[in-house]
Design a protein around this motif. Structure first.
Motif, mmCIF file in Angstrom:
data_model
loop_
_atom_site.group_PDB
_atom_site.id
_atom_site.type_symbol
_atom_site.label_atom_id
_atom_site.label_comp_id
_atom_site.label_asym_id
_atom_site.label_seq_id
_atom_site.Cartn_x
_atom_site.Cartn_y
_atom_site.Cartn_z
ATOM 1 N N SER A 40 0.846 -1.186 0.000
ATOM 2 C CA SER A 40 0.000 0.000 0.000
ATOM 3 C C SER A 40 0.878 1.232 0.000
ATOM 4 O O SER A 40 1.995 1.235 0.512
ATOM 5 C CB SER A 40 -0.910 0.011 1.223
ATOM 6 N N ALA A 41 0.350 2.315 -0.568
ATOM 7 C CA ALA A 41 1.078 3.568 -0.565
ATOM 8 C C ALA A 41 0.906 4.308 0.756
ATOM 9 O O ALA A 41 1.483 5.363 0.976
ATOM 10 C CB ALA A 41 0.593 4.447 -1.712
ATOM 11 N N LEU A 42 0.105 3.749 1.660
ATOM 12 C CA LEU A 42 -0.123 4.394 2.953
ATOM 13 C C LEU A 42 1.164 4.385 3.762
ATOM 14 O O LEU A 42 1.938 3.435 3.736
ATOM 15 C CB LEU A 42 -1.206 3.653 3.727
ATOM 16 N N SER A 43 1.400 5.425 4.500
ATOM 17 C CA SER A 43 2.592 5.487 5.332
ATOM 18 C C SER A 43 2.420 4.639 6.567
ATOM 19 O O SER A 43 1.308 4.348 6.990
ATOM 20 C CB SER A 43 2.875 6.938 5.735
ATOM 21 N N VAL A 44 3.540 4.254 7.155
ATOM 22 C CA VAL A 44 3.501 3.488 8.389
ATOM 23 C C VAL A 44 2.813 4.281 9.494
ATOM 24 O O VAL A 44 2.025 3.754 10.268
ATOM 25 C CB VAL A 44 4.939 3.112 8.813
ATOM 26 N N THR A 45 3.099 5.572 9.530
ATOM 27 C CA THR A 45 2.478 6.411 10.550
ATOM 28 C C THR A 45 0.971 6.392 10.432
ATOM 29 O O THR A 45 0.247 6.285 11.418
ATOM 30 C CB THR A 45 2.990 7.850 10.423
ATOM 31 N N THR A 46 0.475 6.461 9.188
ATOM 32 C CA THR A 46 -0.975 6.456 8.966
ATOM 33 C C THR A 46 -1.593 5.157 9.414
ATOM 34 O O THR A 46 -2.648 5.132 10.044
ATOM 35 C CB THR A 46 -1.273 6.680 7.469
ATOM 36 N N LEU A 47 -0.925 4.064 9.114
ATOM 37 C CA LEU A 47 -1.524 2.762 9.390
ATOM 38 C C LEU A 47 -1.430 2.370 10.863
ATOM 39 O O LEU A 47 -2.334 1.768 11.423
ATOM 40 C CB LEU A 47 -0.830 1.686 8.549
ATOM 41 N N PHE A 48 -0.346 2.705 11.488
ATOM 42 C CA PHE A 48 -0.095 2.177 12.827
ATOM 43 C C PHE A 48 -0.088 3.236 13.931
ATOM 44 O O PHE A 48 -0.007 2.902 15.096
ATOM 45 C CB PHE A 48 1.251 1.440 12.857
ATOM 46 N N GLY A 49 -0.130 4.467 13.562
ATOM 47 C CA GLY A 49 0.059 5.497 14.570
ATOM 48 C C GLY A 49 1.548 5.816 14.668
ATOM 49 O O GLY A 49 2.395 4.949 14.460
ATOM 50 N N ALA A 50 1.855 7.060 14.912
ATOM 51 C CA ALA A 50 3.255 7.506 14.907
ATOM 52 C C ALA A 50 4.113 6.662 15.842
ATOM 53 O O ALA A 50 3.816 6.525 17.018
ATOM 54 C CB ALA A 50 3.326 8.977 15.302
ATOM 55 N N GLY A 51 5.179 6.115 15.280
ATOM 56 C CA GLY A 51 6.140 5.377 16.081
ATOM 57 C C GLY A 51 5.711 4.015 16.550
ATOM 58 O O GLY A 51 6.493 3.309 17.193
ATOM 59 N N GLU A 52 4.472 3.580 16.240
ATOM 60 C CA GLU A 52 3.987 2.311 16.784
ATOM 61 C C GLU A 52 4.805 1.133 16.263
ATOM 62 O O GLU A 52 5.190 0.243 17.021
ATOM 63 C CB GLU A 52 2.510 2.133 16.440
ATOM 64 N N LEU A 53 5.082 1.147 14.956
ATOM 65 C CA LEU A 53 5.858 0.047 14.383
ATOM 66 C C LEU A 53 7.293 0.058 14.894
ATOM 67 O O LEU A 53 7.870 -0.992 15.201
ATOM 68 C CB LEU A 53 5.824 0.129 12.858
ATOM 69 N N ASP A 54 7.862 1.257 14.999
ATOM 70 C CA ASP A 54 9.209 1.374 15.571
ATOM 71 C C ASP A 54 9.255 0.787 16.977
ATOM 72 O O ASP A 54 10.191 0.068 17.351
ATOM 73 C CB ASP A 54 9.626 2.852 15.638
ATOM 74 N N LYS A 55 8.212 1.065 17.737
ATOM 75 C CA LYS A 55 8.154 0.591 19.116
ATOM 76 C C LYS A 55 8.117 -0.938 19.160
ATOM 77 O O LYS A 55 8.858 -1.559 19.945
ATOM 78 C CB LYS A 55 6.913 1.169 19.793
ATOM 79 N N VAL A 56 7.266 -1.532 18.319
ATOM 80 C CA VAL A 56 7.157 -2.993 18.280
ATOM 81 C C VAL A 56 8.471 -3.615 17.851
ATOM 82 O O VAL A 56 8.942 -4.612 18.421
ATOM 83 C CB VAL A 56 6.015 -3.424 17.341
ATOM 84 N N MET A 57 9.082 -3.044 16.822
ATOM 85 C CA MET A 57 10.364 -3.569 16.340
ATOM 86 C C MET A 57 11.424 -3.522 17.435
ATOM 87 O O MET A 57 12.176 -4.481 17.617
ATOM 88 C CB MET A 57 10.831 -2.781 15.116
ATOM 89 N N LYS A 58 11.463 -2.415 18.175
ATOM 90 C CA LYS A 58 12.467 -2.267 19.215
ATOM 91 C C LYS A 58 12.225 -3.237 20.356
ATOM 92 O O LYS A 58 13.151 -3.885 20.852
ATOM 93 C CB LYS A 58 12.450 -0.825 19.735
ATOM 94 N N GLU A 59 10.956 -3.358 20.780
ATOM 95 C CA GLU A 59 10.625 -4.256 21.894
ATOM 96 C C GLU A 59 10.956 -5.697 21.573
ATOM 97 O O GLU A 59 11.414 -6.454 22.427
ATOM 98 C CB GLU A 59 9.135 -4.124 22.221
ATOM 99 N N ARG A 60 10.730 -6.095 20.328
ATOM 100 C CA ARG A 60 10.912 -7.503 19.963
ATOM 101 C C ARG A 60 12.226 -7.778 19.244
ATOM 102 O O ARG A 60 12.497 -8.914 18.866
ATOM 103 C CB ARG A 60 9.752 -7.969 19.082
#
Length: 866
Positions: free
Chosen positions: A15-35
């Motif tokens: 999708s052309a949607l940004s990560v921020t749009t789909l997950f909320g700002a920093g949400e994916l970064d947070k998951v990646m860092k935690e795991r």
């Protein structure tokens, strides 16, 4: 979040949607860092993730090793779907615990001895023109030389056949291109007869061979009387493959121990492993099974051993039907190319893969260009003159799978010692790529990779060791199946799947679209014959019949009762329960067991089973449905009462219980009838919707409606009984019959609403992509926990919500994203007071909110359907 990560996530999610749009700002970064996840991990996850309700492209059938079973899982999800009971009991499905499955397992008895375990190794899918057709699956048992046939219409084992002359088999099973025959090779050489022969007579009386089993492809049955075995030297025959296309009619079986070493470590001699690996090469057996099949029909060409036809080596040699070819040391795999022109063999103790040219083999045979004969007179072809090339692959090459671009030479090989999968070209013999695996890989499973039509896409590494891959669970580790993506120029490891079921050896994969399974049986069917079961019992036909000391119980099971519910027999009686599952709804399986009597059976819709046992224990034994099938599952039971005919029983005093007053009974009866009438109105509204929208046009919906009407049709008889009880003044009995009516109504409504929901999807206007995303956000956000489209539930009906307020879309968007800001709004306060609930902030993003509004627009466009 970095641009690179945003761009990567966009690619992953398609999708052309940004990560921020789909997950909320920093949400994916947070998951990646935690795991501790990398971008490569995310890509692998996206390639394997299958959403709820999604389907896999491929289905894999993996041997279960020492479990004696078969494991079924999907690709790319790697989700385990089923265990198929084959050579050993499998309790969940009642495999080996009822009469019919016991009969199948008894087919595998050897010389009158019951075998209670198996070592499944090499599954094979039936073929038409060399392509998998999805009809039958066959697998061997190495420990006890047997083959089993599994019907892929219901994934149930239907036949077990014991090899009458082998004492073990590793090289089975391999179909010929049109499934006329199945090749099963001997493993450890032993005398064909069942007599004692000293090891000193090894070369004279011990033998190897390949059994060529005749297969009825239409019925899915091995025909032993039309099968035969090719006698071979005691070279420890191993894996096989049947020729196809250019080489159709020929079979290829490799071997080890061309030295014919017999061990003797206990006498001070070198062990088998030393004596069996002395020669530089071993022998690949090449035989014309098509010619030998004709020869076997003539009694003069065979010996009868243990009632089985065996073609002696001299007959095969005389008819130019058996040859030997030197091959790499201690080989383990032999794999014929999809066009049948190349045969690839790898040697565990050699670093090479050897590619033989079938045309060169045939030319050498035609010209009798032999380098000699073995001690048994079998002609030996020249290695150098018959091979196309040799590829230097690495340490411990084992097995091969062909890729989608096989015409250009694409092939994959497992390296046991190097723990790698190597991609190479069998036409140029050049290595193109390597992928490390964990650890000590055995077989490979390609997607239809040994058929005439390889699909590519993925390779599965069947690894022997896991070591540090999973949580520690004690000294016995699982096996590890690793999914590898081969669609790009470079291989990518995607997924580790622990396999805690024996040691899987080989697996085969087929496109899911080729499998056409039953979802229910025709009522009263014996699943193992396909015919009407002798114990078929329909509603109203339930009975208990005594014939001497044998008691036959003709019963039925249906949500939520077993009929009959009380069975009394004498100690010492033989008891047979015939049970028919009257359900027509898909997936409404029932189980049945009698406590303490070690019987169990699985009853899929429409199926009839038999369970026989001796009532050798006095007492009272509950029987019940073992499959949680309905809200009243615990009440789906009965009693087997076993009395000693030689005893005199004294009745206990009856406990007097307070009865309901006539007024109370009347009130309960009227309330029950009122509930039934209200439920019926709901059912009639669903029926009207289905009819108005022509449900009969959609086969899947129609099947559900037929199931629902089948349940509804049972109500009239119960109503007659209720009315008769009322007329007789027995309101207590009438209430029971009215409760039974309610049960049938609930079953009807359950299936009918499923049909309605499915029909809505089929007749509604198509969803836009945004509306589809909105529906996903609506469901994943938990909105459906309070809101039911089309009716008031724990929250208001959302149909038409966009028209309830001025600037409706903006109002709804504000409410979704910031509900806490609107709690003091007069309208919202009235809703909170009415439902006694406040809508929480679900953390929806702006894009998700826009998508939900598009979903609500779609609901309004199809409001007449809800």
């Amino acid at each position: 979040m970095s641009y690179r990560l945003s761009r990567f996530a966009s690619l992953v999610l398609g999708s052309a949607l940004s990560v921020t749009t789909l997950f909320g700002a920093g949400e994916l970064d947070k998951v990646m860092k935690e795991r501790g996840l990398t971008q490569a991990d995310l890509l692998a996850a996206a390639k394997t993730y299958t959403p709820s309700g999604g389907r896999d492209k491929y289905i894999v059938f993996s041997s279960g090793g020492q479990s004696g079973q078969i494991m079924v899982y999907g690709v790319p999800s790697m989700r385990i779907l089923k265990y198929i009971g084959v050579f050993t009991p499998e309790p969940w499905q009642g495999w080996g615990y009822d009469d019919d499955t016991k009969k199948i397992l008894a087919q595998g008895n050897i010389r009158g001895k019951q075998i209670t375990w198996g070592d499944t190794h090499h599954p094979a899918l039936s073929e038409t023109a060399g392509k998998y057709d999805g009809k039958w699956l066959v697998i061997n048992d190495k420990a006890n030389p047997r083959l089993a046939v599994i019907d892929l219409a219901d994934f149930v084992t239907k036949q077990i056949v014991v090899n009458p002359v082998f004492k073990s088999d590793h090289g089975g099973a391999f179909f010929t291109p049109n499934s006329e025959y199945i090749l099963e090779a001997c493993q450890y050489a032993a005398p064909f007869d069942n007599n004692y022969h000293p090891i000193e007579e090894y070369k004279e009386t011990y033998r190897g061979g390949v059994t060529v089993w005749k297969f009825d492809h239409e019925k899915g049955k091995i025909i032993p009387e039309e099968s035969f075995t090719i006698e071979m030297p005691p070279y420890m025959q191993d894996l096989s493959d049947s020729g196809k296309a250019a080489s159709n009619g020929w079979g290829f079986t490799n071997s080890f121990n061309s030295e014919m070493y017999t061990g003797g470590i206990e006498k001070g001699l070198p062990p088998f492993e030393a004596g069996m690996s002395r020669n530089d090469t071993d022998f690949l057996h090449m035989y014309n099974w098509k010619k030998l099949a004709e020869l076997a029909k003539d009694d003069k060409n065979v010996k009868i051993i243990n009632g089985h036809r065996v073609i002696p080596m001299n007959v095969a040699i005389k008819n130019d039907a058996l040859f030997l070819i030197p091959e790499p040391k201690s080989p383990h795999g032999v794999d014929v190319s999809p066009d049948g022109k190349s045969i690839v063999v790898c040697g565990k103790l050699d670093t090479h893969a050897t590619v033989y040219d079938f045309d060169k083999l045939m030319k050498a045979i035609k010209n009798k260009d032999y380098v000699g004969k073995d001690p048994y007179g079998i002609p030996i072809l020249d290695l150098k003159k018959t091979m196309h090339c040799q590829a230097e692959l690495g340490l411990g090459p084992l097995h091969n799978q062909y890729g989608k671009n096989w015409k250009d030479g694409e092939i994959y090989t497992s390296l046991y010692v190097d723990s790698q999968v190597v991609k190479w070209n069998y036409k140029t013999c050049k290595v193109e790529d390597r992928q490390n695996v964990n650890y000590n890989i055995g077989h490979l499973c390609g997607m239809e990779g040994k058929s005439a039509d390889p699909q590519g896409d993925y390779i599965i590494a069947l690894n022997k060791l896991a070591i540090d891959r999973f949580n520690e669970i004690g000294p016995l580790h699982p096996q590890n199946h690793q999914l590898i993506d081969i669609r790009g120029k470079k291989m990518q490891l995607l997924y580790d799947m622990p396999v805690p079921l024996g040691e899987p050896h080989q697996a085969v994969a087929i496109r899911a679209s080729k499998l056409h399974t039953h979802v229910r049986y025709k009522m009263g069917t014996n699943a193992f014959t396909g015919e009407v079961h002798e114990g078929k019992t329909l509603a109203g036909q339930e009975k208990i019949v005594r014939k001497g000391n044998h008691v036959y119980v003709y019963g039925t099971v249906v949500r939520s009762h077993i009929n009959p519910e009380r069975v009394t027999v004498n100690k010492g009686d033989i008891v047979t329960f015939y049970l028919t599952n009257l359900e027509r709804a898909q997936d409404e399986t029932h189980g049945f067991t009698v406590d303490n009597y070690n019987i169990h059976t699985s009853l899929e819709p429409g199926k009839t089973v038999a369970a026989t046992f001796k009532a050798d224990m006095e007492g009272v034994f509950p029987y019940y449905c073992t499959e949680f099938c309905s809200a009243l599952h615990l009440e789906m039971m009965g009693y087997l009462m076993v009395k000693d005919p030689n005893k005199k029983y004294t009745a206990a005093k009856k406990l007097k219980m307070a009865a309901m007053s006539p007024e109370q009974l009347k009130k309960e009866y009227e309330q029950t009838v009122a509930v039934n009438n209200a439920t019926d109105k709901v059912i009639q509204s669903v029926v009207k919707f289905l009819k108005d929208n022509h449900y009969e046009k959609y086969p899947t919906v129609k099947a559900l409606v037929v199931d629902a009407l089948d349940q509804y049709g049972k109500i009239a008889e119960q109503k007659k009984k209720s009315d008769a009880a009322v007329k007789a003044g027995d309101l207590e009995k009438a209430i029971l019959f009215e409760n039974m009516i309610w049960q049938y109504m609930v079953k009807t409504a359950d299936v009918g609403i499923r049909a309605k929901d499915l029909l809505v999807k089929k007749v509604a206007k198509p969803m836009s992509e945004a509306a589809k995303r909105g529906e996903t956000a609506y469901l994943e956000g938990g909105c459906n926990g309070c809101h039911v489209i089309g009716k008031v539930s724990s929250g208001p009906d959302l149909t038409g919500v966009l028209q309830r307020h001025e600037n409706g879309e903006q109002w709804v968007a504000e409410w979704i994203m910031h509900p806490e800001k609107m709690y003091e709004n007069d309208y919202i306060k009235s809703m909170i007071n009415y439902f006694n609930l406040k809508m929480p902030n679900q953390g929806m993003t702006e894009q998700q909110t826009k998508d939900i509004i598009e979903y609500l627009k779609w609901i309004d466009e199809n409001a007449n359907l809800f």
